[in-house]
Write an enzyme that holds these catalytic residues in place. Structure first.
Site, PDB file in Angstrom:
ATOM      1  N   GLN A 156     -15.451  31.343 -19.545  1.00 47.32           N
ATOM      2  CA  GLN A 156     -14.458  30.413 -19.245  1.00 47.32           C
ATOM      3  C   GLN A 156     -13.223  30.949 -18.134  1.00 47.32           C
ATOM      4  O   GLN A 156     -12.951  30.439 -17.232  1.00 47.32           O
ATOM      5  CB  GLN A 156     -13.622  30.093 -20.478  1.00 47.32           C
ATOM      6  CG  GLN A 156     -14.303  29.138 -21.375  1.00 47.32           C
ATOM      7  CD  GLN A 156     -14.937  28.030 -20.537  1.00 47.32           C
ATOM      8  OE1 GLN A 156     -14.025  26.852 -20.134  1.00 47.32           O
ATOM      9  NE2 GLN A 156     -16.204  27.854 -20.535  1.00 47.32           N
TER      10      GLN A 156
ATOM     11  N   HIS B 208     -14.456  30.414 -14.621  1.00 44.27           N
ATOM     12  CA  HIS B 208     -14.260  29.202 -14.002  1.00 44.27           C
ATOM     13  C   HIS B 208     -13.207  29.149 -12.765  1.00 44.27           C
ATOM     14  O   HIS B 208     -13.643  28.773 -11.589  1.00 44.27           O
ATOM     15  CB  HIS B 208     -13.577  28.307 -15.035  1.00 44.27           C
ATOM     16  CG  HIS B 208     -14.628  27.416 -15.563  1.00 44.27           C
ATOM     17  ND1 HIS B 208     -15.629  26.687 -14.977  1.00 44.27           N
ATOM     18  CD2 HIS B 208     -15.270  27.411 -16.888  1.00 44.27           C
ATOM     19  CE1 HIS B 208     -16.387  25.910 -15.784  1.00 44.27           C
ATOM     20  NE2 HIS B 208     -16.161  26.344 -16.942  1.00 44.27           N
TER      21      HIS B 208
ATOM     22  N   GLU C 148      -8.587  23.444 -25.356  1.00 43.52           N
ATOM     23  CA  GLU C 148      -9.636  22.627 -24.747  1.00 43.52           C
ATOM     24  C   GLU C 148     -11.012  23.006 -25.567  1.00 43.52           C
ATOM     25  O   GLU C 148     -11.538  22.060 -25.995  1.00 43.52           O
ATOM     26  CB  GLU C 148      -9.683  22.947 -23.363  1.00 43.52           C
ATOM     27  CG  GLU C 148     -10.752  22.217 -22.686  1.00 43.52           C
ATOM     28  CD  GLU C 148     -11.345  22.510 -21.202  1.00 43.52           C
ATOM     29  OE1 GLU C 148     -11.872  21.704 -20.741  1.00 43.52           O
ATOM     30  OE2 GLU C 148     -10.819  23.609 -21.012  1.00 43.52           O
ATOM     31  N   HIS C 149     -11.402  24.218 -25.414  1.00 39.64           N
ATOM     32  CA  HIS C 149     -12.643  24.671 -26.223  1.00 39.64           C
ATOM     33  C   HIS C 149     -12.167  25.621 -27.153  1.00 39.64           C
ATOM     34  O   HIS C 149     -11.022  26.424 -27.207  1.00 39.64           O
ATOM     35  CB  HIS C 149     -13.477  25.335 -25.196  1.00 39.64           C
ATOM     36  CG  HIS C 149     -13.785  24.634 -24.266  1.00 39.64           C
ATOM     37  ND1 HIS C 149     -13.397  24.772 -22.693  1.00 39.64           N
ATOM     38  CD2 HIS C 149     -14.877  23.479 -23.862  1.00 39.64           C
ATOM     39  CE1 HIS C 149     -14.091  24.223 -21.942  1.00 39.64           C
ATOM     40  NE2 HIS C 149     -14.959  23.154 -22.730  1.00 39.64           N
TER      41      HIS C 149
ATOM     42  N   ASP D  63     -20.957  22.883 -22.523  1.00 42.84           N
ATOM     43  CA  ASP D  63     -20.746  22.701 -21.118  1.00 42.84           C
ATOM     44  C   ASP D  63     -22.014  22.261 -20.480  1.00 42.84           C
ATOM     45  O   ASP D  63     -21.898  21.377 -19.527  1.00 42.84           O
ATOM     46  CB  ASP D  63     -20.476  24.129 -20.508  1.00 42.84           C
ATOM     47  CG  ASP D  63     -19.107  24.387 -20.356  1.00 42.84           C
ATOM     48  OD1 ASP D  63     -18.342  23.524 -20.692  1.00 42.84           O
ATOM     49  OD2 ASP D  63     -18.521  25.460 -19.890  1.00 42.84           O
TER      50      ASP D  63
ATOM     51  N   HIS E 177       6.828 -21.365 -30.617  1.00 44.94           N
ATOM     52  CA  HIS E 177       5.783 -20.779 -31.154  1.00 44.94           C
ATOM     53  C   HIS E 177       5.647 -21.786 -32.711  1.00 44.94           C
ATOM     54  O   HIS E 177       4.507 -21.960 -32.785  1.00 44.94           O
ATOM     55  CB  HIS E 177       6.147 -19.382 -31.791  1.00 44.94           C
ATOM     56  CG  HIS E 177       6.160 -18.324 -30.801  1.00 44.94           C
ATOM     57  ND1 HIS E 177       6.433 -18.329 -29.153  1.00 44.94           N
ATOM     58  CD2 HIS E 177       4.960 -17.242 -30.362  1.00 44.94           C
ATOM     59  CE1 HIS E 177       6.274 -17.374 -28.742  1.00 44.94           C
ATOM     60  NE2 HIS E 177       5.355 -16.906 -29.157  1.00 44.94           N
TER      61      HIS E 177
END
Length: 429
Positions: free
Chosen positions: A255, A258, A322-323, A356, A415
């Site tokens: 990661q 990235h 996230e992960h 991924d 109504h």
């Protein structure tokens, strides 16, 4: 990576901050580009593509010839791998299809819910230093399964004015043909407003850098929905002495490579493992082609020692990764207590890389703590739930008095009258 020993709870907020800018830091630039794209259309796209991507693009839409040329540049082995991944992603997302939900709430009162696809969607595929053709699979496959009618894909061009061949091959494999050479803030703006070339969409999907993330959030101000705030990648690993230090280090680095604004975190009840992982990171990072990027991300990352499982779980749920990789002896305890996470990977032989690329789950996930309130992309992300109801003569007689009483109590006479008129018409028969 910075080592932190038994952090106090009052320090967690500062400890767990991401190395990202706030919306306020970026919003001014994003809003300026949005205004220009809305006003000048393709001309603004060309201007900012030249500014940010250093290329003058001759025609924004990718041609069929460009797709054919790109296909020829992708190796047979990679084509096969993409095909395997596509099959697994299709299996997992097709399994998420659900049938109509129908119930008679009382005699003569039928209610049901059906799903309909969002008709116009936009897919944003990051390019830059890592052209994510895998994201094309993650976003296009469920869109096709859902039955979305109009699918637009935007991805930034390289300095030659082309989109990476693997992205074009994968998009074409999935049946996506409306592909545009535009990236960043300007791509999100184009799909928000529409330009002479790029169609306007109802919902935008896809990850990106901090600028793309803020652009997506700004798009919601103009009535366009987004999948979620999905910015720089992040990973948290929870590991104890049963974990393999070299595996953990490799996951953290996967990661970190990235981008420089990515963040990785190791939480552990073992000081020994933390030391071993730290050593492995130092060794493995030197072998990476993207080590300069990874080193900058690692500088923003942390190795956190906690004394017990309860503290670890509380810290992890506060971070909302996230992960999230779980490599511990007491596996069930951690899984049972997951409250906030985008996607969870369990055991020593489940690398985050599997999600991924090819296991079948989606890798477009909420970052920056948004896993506390957002889900990752799934089939329902492309669908709307529409409710229906039908009431028979018997049904309106059954439920009518209830509606009349409630409407009158709220002071909404029209109504009440809508029901009263129907009841009186049935009394005459």
């Amino acid at each position: 990576m910075k080592k932190i020993n038994k952090p106090q709870k009052e320090d967690w907020d500062t400890l767990l901050k991401r190395p990202t800018q706030t919306v306020g830091d970026i919003e001014g630039q994003v809003s300026t580009i949005f205004r220009e794209v809305k006003q000048d259309g393709d001309a603004a796209l060309a201007k900012y593509t030249y500014k940010f991507d250093n290329v003058l693009v001759d025609g924004l839409q990718v041609t069929q010839q460009e797709i054919r040329d790109a296909t020829n540049l992708v190796s047979a082995d990679l084509k096969k791998a993409i095909g395997v991944a596509k099959g697994n992603i299709e299996k997992f997302h097709r399994a998420q299809l659900t049938a109509k939900v129908a119930v008679e709430t009382m005699e003569g009162v039928s209610c049901w819910q059906e799903k309909r696809p969002i008709q116009k969607i936009g897919l944003y595929i990051p390019g830059g230093t890592a052209p994510l053709f895998s994201t094309t699979l993650m976003l296009a496959v469920p869109a096709i399964i859902a039955g979305c009618k109009e699918i637009v894909l935007c991805s930034p061009p390289n300095t030659e004015g082309k989109i990476h061949p693997a992205i074009l091959f994968t998009a074409n494999l999935c049946g996506i043909t409306r592909i545009y050479k535009v990236g960043g803030i300007q791509a999100i703006a184009a799909m928000t407003f529409g330009t002479e070339s790029v169609p306007m969409v109802y919902k935008i999907f896809g990850p990106g850098n901090q600028y793309v993330t803020v652009a997506k959030q700004i798009a919601t101000k103009y009535g366009v929905a987004i999948d979620m705030p999905a910015g720089p990648s992040e990973l948290l690993v929870m590991a104890d002495d049963t974990a393999e230090a070299s595996f953990v280090a490799s996951d953290l680095l996967s990661q970190a490579e990235h981008g420089t604004d990515s963040q990785v975190v190791l939480v552990s009840t073992s000081k020994k493992l933390i030391d071993e992982v730290s050593e492995q990171i130092a060794l493995q990072i030197e072998e990476l082609p993207r080590k300069d990027i990874a080193k900058k991300a690692i500088a923003n990352s942390k190795l956190i020692y906690v004394e017990n499982d309860n503290t670890a779980v509380a810290l992890i749920n506060e971070y909302a990764p996230e992960h999230y990789i779980v490599c511990v002896k007491n596996e069930d305890f951690y899984l049972d207590n997951v409250a906030n996470a985008g996607s969870v990977f369990v055991g020593n032989y489940t690398p985050e890389s599997a999600g991924d690329y090819a296991s079948g789950t989606n890798h477009t996930l909420p970052t920056n703590g948004y896993a506390k309130q957002y889900s990752g992309v799934n089939l329902d992300s492309y669908m709307k739930n529409i409710t229906f109801q039908k009431i028979s003569k018997k049904g309106i007689q059954q439920i009518g008095k209830t509606i009349e009483l409630m409407a009158e109590a709220e002071g909404l006479q029209a109504h009440k009258n809508a029901v009263t008129l129907r009841l009186k018409s049935l009394e005459k028969k």
